[in-house]
Design a protein around this motif. Structure first.
Motif, PDB file in Angstrom:
ATOM      1  N   VAL A   1      38.562  40.661 -77.393  1.00 49.94           N
ATOM      2  CA  VAL A   1      40.022  40.116 -77.396  1.00 49.94           C
ATOM      3  C   VAL A   1      39.984  38.515 -77.673  1.00 49.94           C
ATOM      4  O   VAL A   1      39.073  38.032 -77.821  1.00 49.94           O
ATOM      5  N   THR A   2      41.295  37.868 -77.529  1.00 54.60           N
ATOM      6  CA  THR A   2      41.332  36.636 -78.079  1.00 54.60           C
ATOM      7  C   THR A   2      41.330  35.781 -76.818  1.00 54.60           C
ATOM      8  O   THR A   2      41.556  36.153 -75.671  1.00 54.60           O
ATOM      9  N   VAL A   3      40.929  34.231 -77.036  1.00 54.99           N
ATOM     10  CA  VAL A   3      40.698  33.726 -75.764  1.00 54.99           C
ATOM     11  C   VAL A   3      42.237  33.510 -74.984  1.00 54.99           C
ATOM     12  O   VAL A   3      42.518  33.567 -73.945  1.00 54.99           O
ATOM     13  N   GLN A   4      43.277  33.552 -76.057  1.00 57.45           N
ATOM     14  CA  GLN A   4      44.718  33.441 -75.478  1.00 57.45           C
ATOM     15  C   GLN A   4      44.811  34.673 -74.549  1.00 57.45           C
ATOM     16  O   GLN A   4      45.783  34.278 -73.434  1.00 57.45           O
ATOM     17  N   ASP A   5      44.371  35.867 -74.847  1.00 60.47           N
ATOM     18  CA  ASP A   5      44.786  36.906 -73.947  1.00 60.47           C
ATOM     19  C   ASP A   5      44.058  36.864 -72.798  1.00 60.47           C
ATOM     20  O   ASP A   5      44.493  37.146 -71.654  1.00 60.47           O
ATOM     21  N   VAL A   6      42.725  36.198 -72.786  1.00 63.29           N
ATOM     22  CA  VAL A   6      42.184  35.860 -71.507  1.00 63.29           C
ATOM     23  C   VAL A   6      42.827  35.121 -70.658  1.00 63.29           C
ATOM     24  O   VAL A   6      43.092  35.149 -69.421  1.00 63.29           O
ATOM     25  N   MET A   7      43.177  33.889 -71.352  1.00 62.52           N
ATOM     26  CA  MET A   7      44.023  32.845 -70.492  1.00 62.52           C
ATOM     27  C   MET A   7      45.163  33.350 -69.971  1.00 62.52           C
ATOM     28  O   MET A   7      45.763  32.980 -68.844  1.00 62.52           O
ATOM     29  N   ALA A   8      46.012  34.258 -70.729  1.00 63.79           N
ATOM     30  CA  ALA A   8      47.126  34.809 -70.228  1.00 63.79           C
ATOM     31  C   ALA A   8      46.973  35.767 -69.069  1.00 63.79           C
ATOM     32  O   ALA A   8      47.734  35.848 -68.064  1.00 63.79           O
ATOM     33  N   ALA A   9      45.913  36.419 -68.961  1.00 61.64           N
ATOM     34  CA  ALA A   9      45.403  37.283 -67.778  1.00 61.64           C
ATOM     35  C   ALA A   9      45.145  36.376 -66.699  1.00 61.64           C
ATOM     36  O   ALA A   9      45.665  36.551 -65.364  1.00 61.64           O
ATOM     37  N   ILE A  10      44.679  35.113 -66.742  1.00 67.02           N
ATOM     38  CA  ILE A  10      44.384  34.301 -65.931  1.00 67.02           C
ATOM     39  C   ILE A  10      45.660  33.471 -65.210  1.00 67.02           C
ATOM     40  O   ILE A  10      45.842  33.667 -63.987  1.00 67.02           O
ATOM     41  N   GLU A  11      46.424  33.062 -66.177  1.00 68.58           N
ATOM     42  CA  GLU A  11      47.859  32.587 -65.494  1.00 68.58           C
ATOM     43  C   GLU A  11      48.739  33.629 -65.010  1.00 68.58           C
ATOM     44  O   GLU A  11      49.384  33.131 -64.142  1.00 68.58           O
ATOM     45  N   ALA A  12      48.672  34.823 -65.372  1.00 67.86           N
ATOM     46  CA  ALA A  12      49.528  35.736 -64.565  1.00 67.86           C
ATOM     47  C   ALA A  12      48.656  36.336 -63.221  1.00 67.86           C
ATOM     48  O   ALA A  12      49.422  37.014 -62.446  1.00 67.86           O
ATOM     49  N   GLY A  13      47.571  35.784 -62.937  1.00 68.39           N
ATOM     50  CA  GLY A  13      47.069  36.160 -61.708  1.00 68.39           C
ATOM     51  C   GLY A  13      46.069  37.371 -61.683  1.00 68.39           C
ATOM     52  O   GLY A  13      45.756  37.856 -60.677  1.00 68.39           O
ATOM     53  N   GLU A  14      46.001  38.081 -62.844  1.00 72.30           N
ATOM     54  CA  GLU A  14      45.278  39.239 -62.790  1.00 72.30           C
ATOM     55  C   GLU A  14      43.959  39.311 -63.024  1.00 72.30           C
ATOM     56  O   GLU A  14      43.125  40.107 -62.581  1.00 72.30           O
ATOM     57  N   LEU A  15      43.473  38.100 -63.543  1.00 72.18           N
ATOM     58  CA  LEU A  15      42.162  37.959 -63.696  1.00 72.18           C
ATOM     59  C   LEU A  15      41.683  36.552 -62.998  1.00 72.18           C
ATOM     60  O   LEU A  15      42.407  35.537 -63.199  1.00 72.18           O
ATOM     61  N   ARG A  16      40.934  36.748 -61.857  1.00 70.31           N
ATOM     62  CA  ARG A  16      40.720  35.736 -60.749  1.00 70.31           C
ATOM     63  C   ARG A  16      39.804  34.702 -61.628  1.00 70.31           C
ATOM     64  O   ARG A  16      38.664  34.960 -62.044  1.00 70.31           O
ATOM     65  N   ALA A  17      39.981  33.278 -61.301  1.00 67.72           N
ATOM     66  CA  ALA A  17      39.245  32.292 -62.187  1.00 67.72           C
ATOM     67  C   ALA A  17      39.296  30.990 -61.356  1.00 67.72           C
ATOM     68  O   ALA A  17      40.323  30.873 -60.594  1.00 67.72           O
TER      69      ALA A  17
ATOM     70  N   ARG B   1      39.268  26.711 -62.088  1.00 70.72           N
ATOM     71  CA  ARG B   1      39.115  25.595 -62.727  1.00 70.72           C
ATOM     72  C   ARG B   1      38.307  24.467 -62.098  1.00 70.72           C
ATOM     73  O   ARG B   1      38.772  24.144 -61.123  1.00 70.72           O
ATOM     74  N   ILE B   2      37.238  24.006 -63.105  1.00 71.38           N
ATOM     75  CA  ILE B   2      36.383  22.978 -62.691  1.00 71.38           C
ATOM     76  C   ILE B   2      36.522  21.932 -63.788  1.00 71.38           C
ATOM     77  O   ILE B   2      36.136  21.936 -64.697  1.00 71.38           O
ATOM     78  N   GLY B   3      37.233  20.832 -63.263  1.00 72.78           N
ATOM     79  CA  GLY B   3      37.555  19.865 -64.258  1.00 72.78           C
ATOM     80  C   GLY B   3      38.660  20.216 -65.076  1.00 72.78           C
ATOM     81  O   GLY B   3      39.769  20.873 -64.830  1.00 72.78           O
ATOM     82  N   SER B   4      38.132  20.172 -66.502  1.00 76.33           N
ATOM     83  CA  SER B   4      39.307  20.884 -67.614  1.00 76.33           C
ATOM     84  C   SER B   4      38.590  22.155 -67.998  1.00 76.33           C
ATOM     85  O   SER B   4      39.382  22.849 -69.093  1.00 76.33           O
ATOM     86  N   ALA B   5      37.719  22.754 -67.455  1.00 70.71           N
ATOM     87  CA  ALA B   5      37.228  24.087 -67.838  1.00 70.71           C
ATOM     88  C   ALA B   5      37.528  25.199 -66.915  1.00 70.71           C
ATOM     89  O   ALA B   5      37.441  24.879 -65.559  1.00 70.71           O
ATOM     90  N   TRP B   6      37.572  26.350 -67.382  1.00 64.84           N
ATOM     91  CA  TRP B   6      37.751  27.560 -66.666  1.00 64.84           C
ATOM     92  C   TRP B   6      36.419  28.301 -66.483  1.00 64.84           C
ATOM     93  O   TRP B   6      35.824  28.474 -67.246  1.00 64.84           O
ATOM     94  N   ARG B   7      36.296  28.846 -65.304  1.00 66.89           N
ATOM     95  CA  ARG B   7      35.081  29.844 -65.134  1.00 66.89           C
ATOM     96  C   ARG B   7      35.501  31.030 -64.432  1.00 66.89           C
ATOM     97  O   ARG B   7      36.204  30.973 -63.435  1.00 66.89           O
ATOM     98  N   ILE B   8      34.931  32.134 -64.736  1.00 70.74           N
ATOM     99  CA  ILE B   8      35.190  33.353 -64.155  1.00 70.74           C
ATOM    100  C   ILE B   8      33.951  33.979 -63.707  1.00 70.74           C
ATOM    101  O   ILE B   8      32.946  34.280 -64.445  1.00 70.74           O
ATOM    102  N   ALA B   9      33.785  34.478 -62.284  1.00 75.71           N
ATOM    103  CA  ALA B   9      32.672  35.286 -61.888  1.00 75.71           C
ATOM    104  C   ALA B   9      32.492  36.533 -62.604  1.00 75.71           C
ATOM    105  O   ALA B   9      33.598  37.327 -62.775  1.00 75.71           O
ATOM    106  N   GLN B  10      31.388  36.981 -62.742  1.00 78.96           N
ATOM    107  CA  GLN B  10      31.337  38.618 -63.225  1.00 78.96           C
ATOM    108  C   GLN B  10      31.854  39.469 -62.228  1.00 78.96           C
ATOM    109  O   GLN B  10      32.564  40.287 -62.719  1.00 78.96           O
ATOM    110  N   SER B  11      31.583  39.236 -60.955  1.00 85.23           N
ATOM    111  CA  SER B  11      32.519  40.202 -59.811  1.00 85.23           C
ATOM    112  C   SER B  11      34.017  40.375 -60.171  1.00 85.23           C
ATOM    113  O   SER B  11      34.697  41.298 -60.110  1.00 85.23           O
TER     114      SER B  11
END
Length: 352
Positions: free
Chosen positions: A316-332, A334-344
Motif C-alpha cells: 500500500v502507500t505510505v499515506q495509507d499506513v500513516m492514516a492507520a496510525i493516526e486512526a489508532g488502528e496500527l500501534r506505532a 514517534r521518535i523525534g520526527s520519525a515513526w517506528r512500528i514493532a513487528q508484533s
C-alpha cells in the motif's frame, strides 16, 4: 297515484349494496349512496379479498367479511347502538359504507430521498442511502381508514405510494437503529436484511396504519465513498491474512520477475527472513547450556519497521499506513520526527 308514490319512495331506498373492483389498484372505496337511505333487510354482498366498514354519525360501526349479509338488528349490533335502536329498527337509515381491498399489493417501491444517518460501532456516524420494494395488505380496516385513506371516495395505489413512501422510510430508519446492524453487514448482506427487519417493522406499521408488510426487500444500500474505501481495505486485510504467508507469496512472485522489479519486490521477503533469523538467535540464547553470544547493541535485536517498510510489506502507500496510525488502528511510536512500528504491532493489526 298511490302506486306512483309507492314506486317513488321505493326508488329512494337502497336494497342491495355491492362493489366489483375492476381497477386492481383501489385500496378503499366509499360506496355512493346518492343521498339514499338503506332499507331494513337490505342485502350486503362482500366478495373474497374484501371487507366492508360501516361508519355512522362519524363513528366506526360494524365490520363485515366475505359473504352475503342481510342488514338487520342482529347483524349490525354496533350500528344499532350508535343509532339508538333498542328494540330493532323498521325505518330506513343513512350510513357511510366503505369497501376495503384486503388482497396483497406487490412490488411497491420505496427509497430514501435523503441520506439516513445512523451510528456504527466501526465507522461512527454514517450516511446511508437505500431503496427497494415491499408487499403489503390491509389488516385493520378502521385504523387504515382513519390514518391513511380518510374519507376519500376512491383511494388508489398511486395516492398510497405518495402518502406512505416517507412513512415506510421513517419506520425503516427506526428499525435499522434498533437492530444495531453494522454497516459492513448492511453493505454486504442486504439481501438477508429485509427478512431480519420485518419483525421490527411490522408492529409499527400495523399499530400506526393498519397494514402488514408481507415482504420487505432491500435492492441496494449505498454508503459514502470514504466508507466504501474503508470496507475495501478491510477486505484486503482479510485476503492477505497471515503476514508470513503474505511475505512468502511476495517472495515467490518476485523470483519469477527478475531484474529491478524482482529486487524491489524481494525487500519484504528479506525483511521477513531477517526477522526469522533474529527470532532463532533469541530462542537459542534462551536455551540452557547455549554458548554466550557476543554482545551487540540493544538496537540490533529490535524488530521495528518504518512506515515506508510497512507500506512495502503490505503493498500500500505510505499515506495509507500513516492514516492507520493516526486512526489508532496500527500501534506505532514517534521518535523525534520519525515513526517506528514493532513487528508484533503490525501482526496484531493484520489479525484485526
Amino acid at each position: 297515484m298511490v302506486d306512483r308514490i309507492f314506486n317513488l319512495v321505493r326508488n329512494q331506498l337502497i336494497e342491495v349494496i355491492e362493489w366489483t373492483d375492476d381497477s386492481r389498484d383501489t385500496l378503499s372505496y366509499r360506496w355512493p349512496d346518492e343521498d339514499k337511505e338503506i332499507k331494513n333487510g337490505a342485502q350486503l354482498i362482500v366478495r373474497e379479498s374484501q371487507q366492508v366498514q360501516f361508519v355512522a354519525a362519524g363513528q366506526f360501526a360494524d365490520l363485515f367479511g366475505p359473504g352475503k349479509h342481510t342488514l338487520s338488528t342482529e347483524n349490525i349490533p354496533v350500528l344499532s347502538t350508535i343509532l339508538g335502536w333498542k328494540y330493532g329498527f323498521q325505518s330506513p337509515f343513512k350510513c357511510d359504507v366503505y369497501y376495503l381491498n384486503t388482497r396483497l399489493f406487490t412490488g411497491n417501491k420505496w427509497g430514501t430521498a435523503n441520506p439516513v444517518m445512523m451510528r456504527d460501532q466501526d465507522f461512527g456516524v454514517v450516511r446511508l442511502r437505500a431503496f427497494g420494494t415491499y408487499d403489503f395488505r390491509i389488516v385493520d380496516a378502521p385504523r387504515f381508514l382513519k390514518e391513511v385513506a380518510g374519507t376519500d371516495q376512491n383511494f388508489r395505489l398511486d395516492e398510497f405510494n405518495d402518502t406512505m413512501r416517507s412513512r415506510i422510510v421513517s419506520v425503516f430508519t427506526e428499525a435499522l437503529a434498533r437492530a444495531h446492524v453494522p454497516v459492513l453487514d448492511i453493505a454486504q448482506r442486504y439481501s438477508e436484511l429485509g427478512d431480519a427487519l420485518l419483525p421490527i417493522i411490522n408492529p409499527a406499521i400495523r399499530d400506526k396504519y393498519g397494514l402488514e408488510i408481507a415482504s420487505f426487500i432491500l435492492e441496494n444500500v449505498s454508503v459514502p465513498p470514504e466508507v466504501e474505501q474503508a470496507i475495501d481495505k478491510r477486505s484486503s486485510m482479510g485476503v492477505i491474512g497471515n503476514l508470513n504467508d503474505y511475505v512468502k507469496y511476495q517472495m515467490g512472485m518476485a523470483m519469477g520477475e527478475g531484474g529491478e522489479a524482482g529486487a524491489a519486490a524481494t525487500v519484504p521477503a528479506q525483511m521477513a527472513m531477517g526477522f526469522g533469523i533474529a527470532q532463532e538467535m533469541m530462542r537459542s540464547m534462551q536455551q540452557p547450556g547455549a554458548a554466550a553470544a557476543p554482545q551487540a547493541p540493544a538496537s540490533a535485536g529490535l524488530q521495528v519497521l518504518s512506515p515506508e517498510q510497512v507500506a512495502q510489506v503490505l503493498g500500500v502507500t505510505v499515506q495509507d499506513v500513516m492514516a492507520a496510525i493516526e486512526a489508532g488502528e496500527l500501534r506505532a511510536r514517534r521518535i523525534g520526527s520519525a515513526w517506528r512500528i514493532a513487528q508484533s504491532a503490525l501482526e496484531d493489526f493484520l489479525r484485526g
